[in-house]
Enzyme design. Structure first.
Site, short mmCIF file in Angstrom:
data_model
loop_
_atom_site.label_atom_id
_atom_site.label_comp_id
_atom_site.label_asym_id
_atom_site.label_seq_id
_atom_site.Cartn_x
_atom_site.Cartn_y
_atom_site.Cartn_z
CD GLU A 255 4.65 -11.41 -1.56
OE1 GLU A 255 3.87 -11.60 -2.46
OE2 GLU A 255 5.74 -11.71 -1.55
CB CYS A 292 -3.15 -11.21 -3.19
SG CYS A 292 -2.86 -12.38 -1.88
P1 NAP Z 1 -3.58 -0.59 -0.24
O1 NAP Z 1 -4.74 0.48 -0.38
O2 NAP Z 1 -2.31 -0.51 -0.89
O3 NAP Z 1 -3.20 -0.67 1.32
C1 NAP Z 1 -2.25 -1.46 1.81
C2 NAP Z 1 -1.75 -1.11 3.22
O4 NAP Z 1 -0.81 -0.24 2.77
C3 NAP Z 1 -2.68 -0.59 4.16
O5 NAP Z 1 -2.16 -1.26 5.46
C4 NAP Z 1 -2.79 0.81 4.04
O6 NAP Z 1 -2.84 1.47 5.22
C5 NAP Z 1 -1.14 0.94 3.79
N1 NAP Z 1 -0.99 2.40 2.91
C6 NAP Z 1 -1.64 2.83 2.13
N2 NAP Z 1 -0.98 4.09 1.68
C7 NAP Z 1 0.17 4.01 2.53
C8 NAP Z 1 1.31 5.14 2.63
N3 NAP Z 1 1.35 6.27 1.77
N4 NAP Z 1 2.22 4.83 3.59
C9 NAP Z 1 2.07 4.03 4.51
N5 NAP Z 1 1.18 3.06 4.49
C10 NAP Z 1 0.06 2.99 3.29
O7 NAP Z 1 -4.23 -1.99 -0.48
P2 NAP Z 1 -5.45 -2.47 0.16
O8 NAP Z 1 -6.62 -2.03 -0.40
O9 NAP Z 1 -5.52 -2.72 1.48
O10 NAP Z 1 -5.37 -4.25 -0.48
C11 NAP Z 1 -5.88 -4.84 -1.92
C12 NAP Z 1 -4.89 -5.06 -2.52
O11 NAP Z 1 -3.86 -5.91 -2.05
C13 NAP Z 1 -5.32 -5.91 -3.90
O12 NAP Z 1 -4.86 -5.38 -4.88
C14 NAP Z 1 -4.66 -7.37 -3.39
O13 NAP Z 1 -4.35 -7.85 -4.51
C15 NAP Z 1 -3.33 -6.93 -2.71
N6 NAP Z 1 -3.13 -7.98 -1.89
C16 NAP Z 1 -1.94 -8.85 -2.51
C17 NAP Z 1 -1.39 -9.89 -1.55
C18 NAP Z 1 -0.39 -10.62 -1.92
O14 NAP Z 1 0.35 -11.36 -1.12
N7 NAP Z 1 0.46 -10.22 -2.96
C19 NAP Z 1 -2.42 -10.13 -0.45
C20 NAP Z 1 -3.60 -9.35 -0.05
C21 NAP Z 1 -3.88 -8.37 -0.94
P3 NAP Z 1 -4.29 2.06 5.51
O15 NAP Z 1 -5.32 1.21 5.60
O16 NAP Z 1 -4.36 2.91 7.06
O17 NAP Z 1 -4.73 3.09 4.34
#
Ligand code: NAP
Length: 514
Positions: A255, A292
């Site tokens: 997602e 999102c």
């Molecule tokens: P993110 O930086 O991609 O992080 C998301 C999750 O992934 C966090 O728990 C992060 O952990 C983890 N993560 C990052 N790199 C990783 C790796 N190499 N291995 C394992 N885990 C890893 O995204 P975000 O900044 O939290 O969220 C914002 C984005 O999410 C926006 O673009 C938004 O559109 C999207 N979003 C989508 C939805 C949907 O349902 N489609 C819902 C909400 C948000 P850490 O925090 O520990 O780094």
């Protein structure tokens, strides 16, 4: 300062070594630390496989539903305390905190009722079909829970709902969960987990929580495991490309980002127009635009654009930015300093691509009750791009904050094409009252979205805004949105189950499968 603990193998454990710092977004002050250094996450996976899985599979859907009900109740009973944690670590207003926390308890309660309806069974059997010449040889498709573990990786913006909506579905399907919230806002998730653990209702090994990095956990996943990720498209691409995930066909659901669009039709009645304005202004500013499903692109008939701009600006002028704990404040800060910086850079990128700011400022909001220099505050921003076909960044770059771009269109076919430039989205909303036009819009937008909300005067007083994800409808979207699908009532269970076509003597199948 407190150190957040992970809940693994039935215990709360603290990481060692270098820990990440969590901040209060309103003040910029550090509030907690978290990390998983020195913790054996492989053992957590084995614990889930050895204890959580068998315990869940021994239960009927109704019994698993009862577990979800207890989880929901625990969250609801701790609502006030959890709202405080959300304000402290997420910078949310009370109303935004409730959106996340009530969303968590509500989704669990909904899936508890799905479990009750599925009743005494442990598997789902589809209608059998006769395969042979006679009435003996039959085939039935049966859904059985995977034998592995569901690992859930969540985004920072829904620390309570993110845990609950994924766990509800996996647990009901009979698959144990290891949930990993985004570190920056994990304080609320840990508090939610504490309430859940205290119920004693969840079988040992069925639900574990990682507060901090996953280390090499994901590299251990195999053919019976499932990885459900919510977050940025970049991280999603990285995770679905892990060697073991590809080689062992581990199930992955992503997602990700979405440039959700709202489309106003030319014929919209006054009530429908009021609904459109209410929804767009809410979607732009609720949770400070960090949803999102928030509306990022607004398409209106060319001759209506000036009026819409002025009406939206009037509504946005009512937004009060500041300390989210204050009753008069309607929009809190962004969750992290990084989000604030990305927001400002994102608005500049849209400007460079041909959009101009027609309301607000990304950099200098008036802030109530807090220091604008210390907290991660930004103002709501409305941009306008009069030549949408060439404003590429508007269709390609998700600015994760309280901003959206207003654009004109000429006819239904053009607007469908413009919306589709988003490359696949979670939700599109259309507002109008002409059935023929709505049909062109709905059928034109549907292939590019997981959900389409249709606003018209008939539903103006009862429809939900497009940003609200209901557990009964699917959530997800093609392309940029990750290509995934979650929730959707019973449909969501399928991701955690294997469908097997069992062929044989009908009487035998009836006896075994029920
Ligand atoms: P993110 O930086 O991609 O992080 C998301 C999750 O992934 C966090 O728990 C992060 O952990 C983890 N993560 C990052 N790199 C990783 C790796 N190499 N291995 C394992 N885990 C890893 O995204 P975000 O900044 O939290 O969220 C914002 C984005 O999410 C926006 O673009 C938004 O559109 C999207 N979003 C989508 C939805 C949907 O349902 N489609 C819902 C909400 C948000 P850490 O925090 O520990 O780094």
């Amino acid at each position: 300062m407190i150190t957040l603990k992970s809940y693994l193998r039935g215990e709360w454990v603290e990481g060692r070594g270098e820990l990440a710092t969590l901040f209060n977004p309103t003040t910029g002050e550090p509030i907690a630390k978290a990390g998983t250094g020195g913790i054996d996450l492989k053992a957590a996976l084995e614990h889930a496989r050895a204890e959580g899985g068998p315990a869940l599979r021994a239960m009927t859907f109704a019994e698993r539903g009862a577990v979800l009900k207890a989880m929901s109740k625990a969250i609801h009973e701790a609502r006030e305390e959890l709202i405080e944690a959300s304000i402290l670590n997420g910078g949310t207003t009370r109303s935004d905190a409730k959106f996340d926390i009530d969303g968590a308890s509500g989704t669990l309660a909904y899936y508890a009722s799905v479990g009750k309806q599925l009743g005494d069974k442990k598997t789902i059997v589809e209608e059998p079909e006769q395969l042979g010449r006679g009435a003996r040889f039959f085939g039935a498709h049966v859904w059985v829970p995977l034998r592995g573990v569901a690992v859930h990786v969540n985004a920072f913006n829904f620390p309570a709902w993110g845990l609950a909506e994924k766990a509800a579905v996996a647990l009901l399907a009979g698959v144990p969960v290891i949930s990993k919230p985004a570190t920056a806002t994990a304080l609320l998730t840990v508090r939610v987990m504490e309430k859940i653990v205290a119920t004693g209702a969840v079988p040992r090994g069925a639900l574990q929580l990682v507060a901090g990095s996953t280390q090499d956990l994901l590299e251990q996943l195999g053919p019976q495991d499932a990885l459900a990720f919510t977050g940025s498209g970049d991280t999603g691409t990285k995770l679905r490309g892990l060697g073991n995930v590809l080689a062992r066909s581990t199930r992955v659901n992503v997602e990700a980002d979405s440039l959700n669009a709202a489309v106003l039709a030319p014929d919209a009645d006054d009530e429908t127009y009021a609904m459109f304005l209410r929804d767009v202004s809410k979607e732009m500013t609720q949770k400070s635009g960090q949803k999102c499903t928030a509306t990022r692109r607004i398409f209106v008939p060319r001759d209506a654009i000036d009026r819409v701009q002025s009406d939206l600006a009037e509504r946005l002028a009512d937004v009060k930015v500041g300390d989210p704990a204050l009753a008069e404040v309607t929009m809190g800060p962004l969750a992290t300093a990084q989000q604030r910086d990305d927001y400002r850079a994102g608005v500049a990128k849209l400007e460079a691509s041909g959009a101009r700011v027609v309301f607000g400022s990304a950099t200098e909001p008036d802030v109530i009750g807090a220091d604008a220099q210390k907290g991660y505050f930004v103002g709501p921003v409305l941009l306008r791009a009069d030549a949408p076909a060439t404003a590429n960044a508007v269709h390609e770059h998700e600015v994760f904050g309280p901003c959206a771009t207003l654009m004109p269109y000429e006819d239904a076919n053009e607007v469908v094409e413009l919306v589709a430039r988003g490359g696949g989205g979670l939700v599109a909303s259309v507002y109008g009252d002409d059935r023929e036009l709505l049909s062109t819009l709905i059928l034109g937008l549907a292939p590019h979205h997981g959900r389409v909300l249709v606003g018209s005067k008939k539903v103006a007083d009862q429809a939900i805004p497009p940003g609200l994800v209901l557990p009964s409808c699917v959530h997800g979207g093609p392309g940029r949105a990750g290509g995934g699908e979650e929730l959707g009532g019973e449909r969501g269970l399928r991701f955690y189950m294997q469908r097997c076509a069992v062929q044989g003597d009908r009487a035998l199948l009836d006896k075994i499968l029920g």
